[in-house]
Design a protein around this motif. Sequence first.
Motif, PDB file in Angstrom:
ATOM      1  N   PRO A 224       0.867  -1.209   0.023  1.00  0.00           N
ATOM      2  CA  PRO A 224      -0.130   0.037   0.141  1.00  0.00           C
ATOM      3  C   PRO A 224       0.850   1.255   0.016  1.00  0.00           C
ATOM      4  N   GLU A 225       1.995   1.129   0.556  1.00  0.00           N
ATOM      5  CA  GLU A 225       2.872   2.439   0.644  1.00  0.00           C
ATOM      6  C   GLU A 225       3.607   2.730  -0.864  1.00  0.00           C
ATOM      7  N   ILE A 226       3.490   1.622  -1.680  1.00  0.00           N
ATOM      8  CA  ILE A 226       4.017   1.633  -3.275  1.00  0.00           C
ATOM      9  C   ILE A 226       5.219   1.907  -3.277  1.00  0.00           C
ATOM     10  N   ASP A 227       5.902   2.951  -2.892  1.00  0.00           N
ATOM     11  CA  ASP A 227       7.405   3.350  -3.075  1.00  0.00           C
ATOM     12  C   ASP A 227       8.345   2.389  -2.610  1.00  0.00           C
ATOM     13  N   THR A 228       9.118   1.767  -3.139  1.00  0.00           N
ATOM     14  CA  THR A 228      10.035   0.878  -2.624  1.00  0.00           C
ATOM     15  C   THR A 228      11.001   1.350  -1.566  1.00  0.00           C
ATOM     16  N   GLY A 229      11.633   2.505  -1.688  1.00  0.00           N
ATOM     17  CA  GLY A 229      12.298   3.167  -0.638  1.00  0.00           C
ATOM     18  C   GLY A 229      11.566   3.415   0.640  1.00  0.00           C
ATOM     19  N   ALA A 230      10.204   3.976   0.367  1.00  0.00           N
ATOM     20  CA  ALA A 230       9.588   4.070   1.959  1.00  0.00           C
ATOM     21  C   ALA A 230       9.369   2.709   2.522  1.00  0.00           C
ATOM     22  N   HIS A 231       9.018   1.873   1.557  1.00  0.00           N
ATOM     23  CA  HIS A 231       8.830   0.322   2.170  1.00  0.00           C
ATOM     24  C   HIS A 231      10.034  -0.073   2.892  1.00  0.00           C
ATOM     25  N   THR A 232      11.470   0.269   2.314  1.00  0.00           N
ATOM     26  CA  THR A 232      12.668  -0.316   3.093  1.00  0.00           C
ATOM     27  C   THR A 232      12.752   0.632   4.442  1.00  0.00           C
ATOM     28  N   LEU A 233      12.437   1.756   4.494  1.00  0.00           N
ATOM     29  CA  LEU A 233      12.596   2.518   5.805  1.00  0.00           C
ATOM     30  C   LEU A 233      11.488   1.734   6.723  1.00  0.00           C
ATOM     31  N   SER A 234      10.246   1.647   6.279  1.00  0.00           N
ATOM     32  CA  SER A 234       9.368   0.935   7.093  1.00  0.00           C
ATOM     33  C   SER A 234       9.753  -0.572   7.667  1.00  0.00           C
ATOM     34  N   VAL A 235      10.377  -1.257   6.801  1.00  0.00           N
ATOM     35  CA  VAL A 235      10.998  -2.575   7.357  1.00  0.00           C
ATOM     36  C   VAL A 235      12.157  -2.202   8.313  1.00  0.00           C
ATOM     37  N   LEU A 236      12.826  -1.446   8.081  1.00  0.00           N
ATOM     38  CA  LEU A 236      13.886  -1.002   9.136  1.00  0.00           C
ATOM     39  C   LEU A 236      13.406  -0.321  10.186  1.00  0.00           C
ATOM     40  N   GLU A 237      12.242   0.131  10.308  1.00  0.00           N
ATOM     41  CA  GLU A 237      11.680   0.766  11.341  1.00  0.00           C
ATOM     42  C   GLU A 237      11.000  -0.437  12.277  1.00  0.00           C
ATOM     43  N   GLN A 238      10.456  -1.419  11.735  1.00  0.00           N
ATOM     44  CA  GLN A 238       9.802  -2.595  12.321  1.00  0.00           C
ATOM     45  C   GLN A 238      10.763  -3.285  13.044  1.00  0.00           C
ATOM     46  N   ALA A 239      11.881  -3.519  12.367  1.00  0.00           N
ATOM     47  CA  ALA A 239      13.024  -4.240  12.872  1.00  0.00           C
ATOM     48  C   ALA A 239      13.634  -3.538  14.031  1.00  0.00           C
ATOM     49  N   ALA A 240      13.725  -2.347  14.285  1.00  0.00           N
ATOM     50  CA  ALA A 240      14.030  -1.568  15.540  1.00  0.00           C
ATOM     51  C   ALA A 240      13.011  -1.808  16.680  1.00  0.00           C
ATOM     52  N   GLN A 241      11.556  -1.472  16.129  1.00  0.00           N
ATOM     53  CA  GLN A 241      10.480  -1.749  17.196  1.00  0.00           C
ATOM     54  C   GLN A 241      10.630  -3.073  17.774  1.00  0.00           C
ATOM     55  N   HIS A 242      11.059  -4.161  17.031  1.00  0.00           N
ATOM     56  CA  HIS A 242      11.037  -5.471  17.420  1.00  0.00           C
ATOM     57  C   HIS A 242      12.010  -5.974  17.964  1.00  0.00           C
ATOM     58  N   LYS A 243      13.241  -4.938  18.204  1.00  0.00           N
ATOM     59  CA  LYS A 243      14.417  -5.080  19.058  1.00  0.00           C
ATOM     60  C   LYS A 243      15.542  -6.112  18.121  1.00  0.00           C
ATOM     61  N   GLN A 244      15.400  -6.162  16.920  1.00  0.00           N
ATOM     62  CA  GLN A 244      15.999  -6.984  16.035  1.00  0.00           C
ATOM     63  C   GLN A 244      17.678  -6.768  16.357  1.00  0.00           C
ATOM     64  N   PRO A 245      18.558  -7.985  16.258  1.00  0.00           N
ATOM     65  CA  PRO A 245      19.971  -7.792  16.233  1.00  0.00           C
ATOM     66  C   PRO A 245      20.405  -6.857  14.956  1.00  0.00           C
ATOM     67  N   LYS A 350       2.507  -0.373   4.586  1.00  0.00           N
ATOM     68  CA  LYS A 350       1.502   0.659   5.440  1.00  0.00           C
ATOM     69  C   LYS A 350       0.321   0.070   5.507  1.00  0.00           C
ATOM     70  N   GLY A 351      -0.108   0.261   6.801  1.00  0.00           N
ATOM     71  CA  GLY A 351      -1.485  -0.359   7.167  1.00  0.00           C
ATOM     72  C   GLY A 351      -1.360  -1.662   7.544  1.00  0.00           C
ATOM     73  N   LEU A 352      -0.334  -2.586   7.625  1.00  0.00           N
ATOM     74  CA  LEU A 352      -0.277  -3.879   7.800  1.00  0.00           C
ATOM     75  C   LEU A 352       0.669  -4.231   8.728  1.00  0.00           C
ATOM     76  N   GLU A 353       1.135  -3.118   9.656  1.00  0.00           N
ATOM     77  CA  GLU A 353       2.244  -3.330  10.466  1.00  0.00           C
ATOM     78  C   GLU A 353       1.959  -4.477  11.912  1.00  0.00           C
ATOM     79  N   GLN A 354       0.355  -4.454  11.903  1.00  0.00           N
ATOM     80  CA  GLN A 354       0.180  -5.275  13.052  1.00  0.00           C
ATOM     81  C   GLN A 354      -0.306  -6.771  12.543  1.00  0.00           C
TER      82      GLN A 354
END
Length: 409
Positions: A224-245, A350-354
């Motif tokens: 839903p976020e469409i842009d690949t760069g925006a998606h990459t940043l969101s994936v990185l943000e999720q990794a931080a929120q979930h305390k990934q190594p 986008k919108g699928l974080e949970q």
Amino acid sequence: MRIYKVGGAVRDRLLGIPVTDIDRVVVGATTEEMLAQGFRPVGADFPVFLHPKTGEEYALARTERKSGRGYGGFTFHASPEVTLEEDLIRRDLTINAMAEDDQQNLTDPYHGQRDLEARLLRHVSPAFAEDPLRVLRVARFAARYAELGFTVAPETLELMRQLSESGELEALTAERSWKEISRALMENQPQVFIEVLRACGALKVLMPEIDALFGVPQPEAHHPEIDTGAHTLSVLEQAAQHKQPLTVRWACLLHDLGKGLTPEEEWPRHIAHELKGLKLIKAVNERFKAPRDCQELALLVGEYHTHGHRALELKPSILLELLQSFDVYRRPQRFEEFIAACEMDARGRKGLEQRSYPQADYLRGAAHAARSVAVQPLLEKGFKGPELGEAIKRERLKALKAYKEAASA
């Protein structure tokens, strides 16, 4: 001789957050005086000493002058005549250019406290532009303090842009760059690090493969976020929120690089982007001399992350190949990190974080089923050498077929 706490220790105390590192500067002392008091010298480039009892670092006040390219291109001068203000002005940001004595009396000649209150990351002096490493450092501080509302001052961002365009970034060593990148990725909001690098033009110099992802569309049905760069940043943000190594965060950053190679006429589809991206992932790995575990996971996640998403549909034979690729029998932790990266990828939309990710438990169950195959009975049947390998493979395939049937029931 006067001793002051400087830099991060002062900054973080004023922010009311835990102080982890304490740097001290000594004003009005010589090397001989430090040695006479039992301090041990450790600095190769400038006078830094370890306290004889605590082992903490004490540095003589010093000035610096640009004498060459890159992070190491400086000449330092330390003497009893160097003032505290002269030492502080060579620092990167105003919030890092404060000092305090043992009674917490603050010395703040460059208005760091004011910028703390304004939540601004601002350079101390024009000499900021002499050190290319500061581009990475400021972006890292932006990631660290983003949740407190800090942003980079426009005039500092402009200096960072000038540095990015000057060619100085190319003079950074892989080791120094990786140290800043890896620390930034482990901050609470690592995506801000990438955003700031992109805003000042440093991303296209340091990581053009990631910069190329911005503006590249993906199918809206899946993204839903469409842009690949925006998606990459969101994936990185999720990794931080979930305390990934760090290994997982690095893989998350690089997993979709192949989409930057898709011809525009094929947008928004990205056929075989997993395999196309491997040469780019390898190039980034080598450019920064990333640790081996980071390199390996990034390549595996790049190649197989769509397998992870389709785990419930995979034939047992393909599932077995996936498990073999990760060597789950000897390296189970690496497969666990792969699963984590896949889940962050799925949540970084986008919108699928949970949204739930049943593939994770399914893949863990498959790995357990394959690992449960006992080798001893096959040895007792007389299998050995290549025949033993084939027999083990057949039994694991049988176990995965049974697992898939049970999961589907």
